[in-house]
Motif scaffolding. Structure first.
Motif, PDB file in Angstrom:
ATOM      1  N   GLY A 104       4.120   7.441  -8.637  1.00 17.96           N
ATOM      2  CA  GLY A 104       2.937   6.610  -8.492  1.00 17.96           C
ATOM      3  C   GLY A 104       1.865   7.368  -7.746  1.00 17.96           C
TER       4      GLY A 104
ATOM      5  N   ASP B  66     -11.869   3.248  -5.809  1.00 17.80           N
ATOM      6  CA  ASP B  66     -11.718   2.016  -6.574  1.00 17.80           C
ATOM      7  C   ASP B  66     -11.552   2.378  -8.041  1.00 17.80           C
ATOM      8  N   SER B  67     -10.729   1.639  -8.731  1.00 15.51           N
ATOM      9  CA  SER B  67     -10.529   1.855 -10.164  1.00 15.51           C
ATOM     10  C   SER B  67     -10.027   0.556 -10.788  1.00 15.51           C
ATOM     11  N   LYS B  68     -10.012   0.527 -12.114  1.00 17.34           N
ATOM     12  CA  LYS B  68      -9.631  -0.694 -12.832  1.00 17.34           C
ATOM     13  C   LYS B  68      -8.199  -1.127 -12.554  1.00 17.34           C
ATOM     14  N   ASN B  69      -7.322  -0.169 -12.263  1.00 20.04           N
ATOM     15  CA  ASN B  69      -5.917  -0.521 -12.040  1.00 20.04           C
ATOM     16  C   ASN B  69      -5.608  -0.838 -10.580  1.00 20.04           C
ATOM     17  N   MET B  70      -6.643  -0.891  -9.737  1.00 14.59           N
ATOM     18  CA  MET B  70      -6.443  -1.226  -8.329  1.00 14.59           C
ATOM     19  C   MET B  70      -6.807  -2.685  -8.080  1.00 14.59           C
ATOM     20  N   ASP B  71      -6.012  -3.337  -7.246  1.00 10.05           N
ATOM     21  CA  ASP B  71      -6.291  -4.731  -6.918  1.00 10.05           C
ATOM     22  C   ASP B  71      -7.539  -4.868  -6.063  1.00 10.05           C
TER      23      ASP B  71
END
Length: 337
Positions: free
Chosen positions: A164, A49-54
């Motif tokens: 990506g 999980d990361s900030k740029n993941m939905d």
């Protein structure tokens, strides 16, 4: 003009082992898909999980292409990998082997392939290329995607050039068996113990049995992690069960690998590992069903239940891998046919 390599297409479930099966059978090495997965020490776990993941991602295997490298090393095969930023050179890297009568593995983004019905970016997808003509490429993909399929050369170029997460620079590869035939069954114990050691000793808390435990805690909060739980939770469940994992987040494949091993080697540790991964596979399917039900119903209690199942899985898989790691301290007797 059409150039095609003679290959055997076999119904399989996971993209990387599908491609490896095509390449290895061409070299005269015929192994089951679970055996390919297990000899490549393919099983793992990651909570990503990361900030740029939905939305968070649950992964059940090692990084893309790591399985291929592991398998080539174990079987003593020559693995030739080519990468380039040049589309022209990338095409030459695959037409050369094809023209010489050898299939080629490709890593690419499945989003651009014509035959994919569900358009999701995945840069770690692997296929086997066995031919081409002036307009199309002839590929082997998973049974779910159609087995022997075609895609336009334009779409293939886009898929290979994609950038990506998990993408590679027009990566292509071939496998060549040397003069001495490999002895896959002699590599079972090293493959299992390497997989177990990595799983039991993860460098960060998101991986291995620690990662499953972390997922057990965080899955309970997933309604706060998304504005569209009716979309994201069923999608997460689908990825666990249907997206080329062979079911149960690759645990079905590893269970079947261990079952095959118990028919070859006499070991109590091996039988224990197989029994526990049989249990784990069923629980992963149960967890996926609970996550899907949570998204469809809006019932947060389903996520609490899923978290409890994941807590059990962290314990069961740790116990299984501890048993399997002990294979390295014994010499299992081959079972005579």
């Amino acid at each position: 003009m059409t150039t095609v390599v003679a290959i055997e297409v076999r119904g399989t479930q996971h993209c990387e082992t599908t491609a490896l099966g095509v390449l290895l059978r061409h070299e005269g090495i015929d192994l089951s898909e679970p055996m390919l997965f297990g000899l490549g020490s393919g099983l793992s776990f990651i909570y990503w999980d990361s900030k740029n993941m939905d939305f968070p991602f649950l992964g059940g295997r090692v990084k893309p292409f790591e399985l291929t490298g592991n398998l080539a090393t174990r079987l003593g095969l020559e693995l030739l990998v080519q990468e380039t930023v040049s589309p022209r050179r990338a095409w030459e890297n695959v037409t050369g082997p094809i023209d010489a009568g050898r299939p080629v593995g490709l890593q690419l983004d499945s989003y651009y392939l014509d035959y994919f019905g569900t358009k999701v970016h995945f840069g770690g997808h692997v296929v086997a290329l066995y031919g081409y003509d002036n307009h199309n490429a002839y590929l082997v993909d998973t049974d779910q995607q159609g087995g022997a399929v075609t895609t336009s050369l334009t779409s293939l170029a886009r898929a290979r050039a994609a950038r990506g997460p998990m993408t590679a620079k027009h990566r292509s590869f071939t496998l060549t068996a040397g003069g001495k035939p490999p002895a896959p069954h002699r590599q079972i114990v090293p493959a299992i113990t390497a997989c177990a050691d990595a799983f039991l000793n993860p460098p960060i808390a998101n991986l291995g049995h620690r990662g499953i435990g972390k997922a057990g805690k965080l899955v309970r909060t997933w309604f706060q992690r998304t504005d569209a739980p009716q979309r994201d939770l069923p999608q997460a469940s689908l990825l666990m069960e249907k997206a080329g994992t062979g079911g149960a987040l690759f645990r079905n494949l590893y269970r079947d690998f261990l079952a095959e091993c118990t028919e070859l080697l006499d070991s109590g540790h091996l039988r224990t590992g197989h029994r526990l991964y049989t249990e784990a596979a069923g629980l992963w399917t149960e967890a996926a069903a609970l996550i899907k039900r949570a998204g469809e119903s809006g019932d947060a209690h389903c996520l609490v239940q899923a978290g409890s199942v994941l807590d059990d899985l962290a314990r069961i898989e740790q116990e299984a891998m501890r048993a399997l790691s002990r294979l390295g301290s014994e010499t299992p007797r081959p079972i005579q046919p």
